[in-house]
Design a protein around this motif. Structure first.
Motif, PDB file in Angstrom:
ATOM      1  N   TYR A  77       0.822  -1.206   0.000  1.00  0.00           N
ATOM      2  CA  TYR A  77       0.000   0.000   0.000  1.00  0.00           C
ATOM      3  C   TYR A  77       0.859   1.260   0.000  1.00  0.00           C
ATOM      4  N   TYR A  79      -0.037   5.083   1.210  1.00  0.00           N
ATOM      5  CA  TYR A  79      -0.963   6.069   1.760  1.00  0.00           C
ATOM      6  C   TYR A  79      -0.520   7.461   1.342  1.00  0.00           C
ATOM      7  N   ARG A  81      -1.253  11.630   2.464  1.00  0.00           N
ATOM      8  CA  ARG A  81      -1.843  12.502   3.481  1.00  0.00           C
ATOM      9  C   ARG A  81      -1.667  13.951   3.064  1.00  0.00           C
ATOM     10  N   TYR A  88      -6.537  11.770   4.507  1.00  0.00           N
ATOM     11  CA  TYR A  88      -5.634  10.754   3.972  1.00  0.00           C
ATOM     12  C   TYR A  88      -6.419   9.693   3.216  1.00  0.00           C
ATOM     13  N   TRP A  89      -5.720   9.018   2.316  1.00  0.00           N
ATOM     14  CA  TRP A  89      -6.321   7.982   1.492  1.00  0.00           C
ATOM     15  C   TRP A  89      -5.234   7.033   1.021  1.00  0.00           C
ATOM     16  N   SER A  90      -5.603   5.988   0.293  1.00  0.00           N
ATOM     17  CA  SER A  90      -4.631   5.034  -0.233  1.00  0.00           C
ATOM     18  C   SER A  90      -4.720   4.999  -1.743  1.00  0.00           C
ATOM     19  N   VAL A  96      -7.925   2.125   2.842  1.00  0.00           N
ATOM     20  CA  VAL A  96      -8.710   3.211   3.443  1.00  0.00           C
ATOM     21  C   VAL A  96     -10.152   3.201   2.934  1.00  0.00           C
ATOM     22  N   THR A 156       3.706  10.729   1.687  1.00  0.00           N
ATOM     23  CA  THR A 156       3.362   9.367   1.311  1.00  0.00           C
ATOM     24  C   THR A 156       3.973   8.402   2.314  1.00  0.00           C
ATOM     25  N   TYR A 159       3.629   0.696   2.896  1.00  0.00           N
ATOM     26  CA  TYR A 159       3.245  -0.340   3.863  1.00  0.00           C
ATOM     27  C   TYR A 159       3.221  -1.700   3.189  1.00  0.00           C
ATOM     28  N   GLU A 238      -5.204  -1.525   9.002  1.00  0.00           N
ATOM     29  CA  GLU A 238      -4.596  -0.789   7.894  1.00  0.00           C
ATOM     30  C   GLU A 238      -5.489   0.348   7.394  1.00  0.00           C
ATOM     31  N   ASN A 240      -6.975   2.674   9.162  1.00  0.00           N
ATOM     32  CA  ASN A 240      -6.827   3.931   9.899  1.00  0.00           C
ATOM     33  C   ASN A 240      -5.538   3.958  10.725  1.00  0.00           C
ATOM     34  N   VAL A 244      -0.355   7.687   9.870  1.00  0.00           N
ATOM     35  CA  VAL A 244      -0.911   8.451   8.743  1.00  0.00           C
ATOM     36  C   VAL A 244      -1.949   9.443   9.246  1.00  0.00           C
TER      37      VAL A 244
END
Length: 287
Positions: A77, A79, A81, A88-90, A96, A156, A159, A238, A240, A244
């Motif tokens: 992944y 992420y 932010r 934040y998102w993936s 997310v 970024t 993960y 993963e 939340n 991040v």
């Protein structure tokens, strides 16, 4: 030219790829990326899946949770932010899971390559995964673009979970395996090394030491190599991660329970500006 689009995608004849147009497929769509040296990476349409070198039983590099929910966790992944407002998102939608009415997604499944393209709040991301032909490794090539009209500051966070080599030992010996892993951060590289039993049972134990490393072509501004600290405890997932959510790296260098591929990068992008960098995950017999 492509074949008529279905509910979840279409086949692009010109590029010889299947294009998945929405991430919430009925089952994970796994692509097998393999080279002649025996490195194999399984990558789903949302970035999930394990990897191994030569043996999925004894030399597994990234973890897979059998019968898990969601079905393809964990994965590879990235992420993102927004450092101004904390949203934040993936890049791969999962984990997310931003609402699809505000998150644009495409996954291009090709021969020994897979690209996931997304856009959220004016930030476009392209993640291309592939396995080089001449080394036991995989590459995640990332490109981030500011498609909006204002400057953006984006961090970024990578993960992926290291497996404790033996698939059955990782699954059945959780009271011992995590404490056997040692890793450290050196020159922008996270090194995971521990002993692995390649025997068949307690009466036939053969211990060898394996090494895996994770690095990037861009200099990180922080690192988070331990899963529980990155997530923020056992009651988070993963979806939340605390690091991040807060934007505060752990920069942990000790011995922890669960090693992960966690590197942080900071980007300042003017309107129309982009940044390209790559992550490399490799297997070796020495550090």
């Amino acid at each position: 030219m492509h074949i008529a689009e279905g509910k979840y995608g279409y086949f692009d004849e010109q590029n010889r790829e299947y294009v998945i147009t929405r991430p919430d497929t009925p089952q994970p769509w796994f692509n097998y990326l393999i080279n002649d040296l025996g490195y194999c990476a399984l990558i789903s349409n949302t970035g999930g899946g394990p990897s191994y070198h030569r043996s999925a039983k004894f030399r597994r590099i990234l973890r897979y949770r059998f019968n898990g929910v969601p079905a393809d966790r964990p994965g590879r992944y990235l992420y993102l932010r927004d450092m101004e407002d904390g949203d934040y998102w993936s890049a791969t939608w999962a984990p997310v899971l931003k609402p699809l009415d505000s998150f644009s997604y495409r996954c291009r499944v090709g021969l020994n390559v897979q690209t996931i393209e997304s856009e959220y709040r004016g930030i476009g991301v392209s993640l291309t995964y592939f396995v080089p032909p001449d080394c036991p490794a995989e590459v995640w090539l990332a490109r981030i673009e500011n498609r909006g009209n204002t400057p953006r500051r984006i961090n970024t966070y990578s993960y992926a979970e290291f497996n404790f080599w033996g698939a059955m030992r990782d699954l059945l010996n959780l009271d011992n395996c995590p404490k056997c892993a040692r890793y450290h951060h050196k020159d922008g590289v996270i090194v995971h090394h521990s002993y692995n039993d390649v025997g068949t049972g307690l009466d036939d134990m053969h211990w060898v030491k394996h090494f895996a490393g994770f690095t990037s072509t861009a200099k990180p501004v922080g690192f988070n190599p331990e899963r529980q600290q990155f997530l923020g405890g056992i009651y988070r997932s993963e979806a939340n991660p605390l690091v991040v959510e807060t934007g505060q790296d752990t920069n942990f260098t000790g011995i922890g329970d669960y090693p992960i591929c966690g590197l942080t990068h900071a980007w300042s992008l003017a309107p129309g500006e982009s940044a390209e960098f790559a992550f490399v995950l490799a297997m070796g017999d020495s550090e």
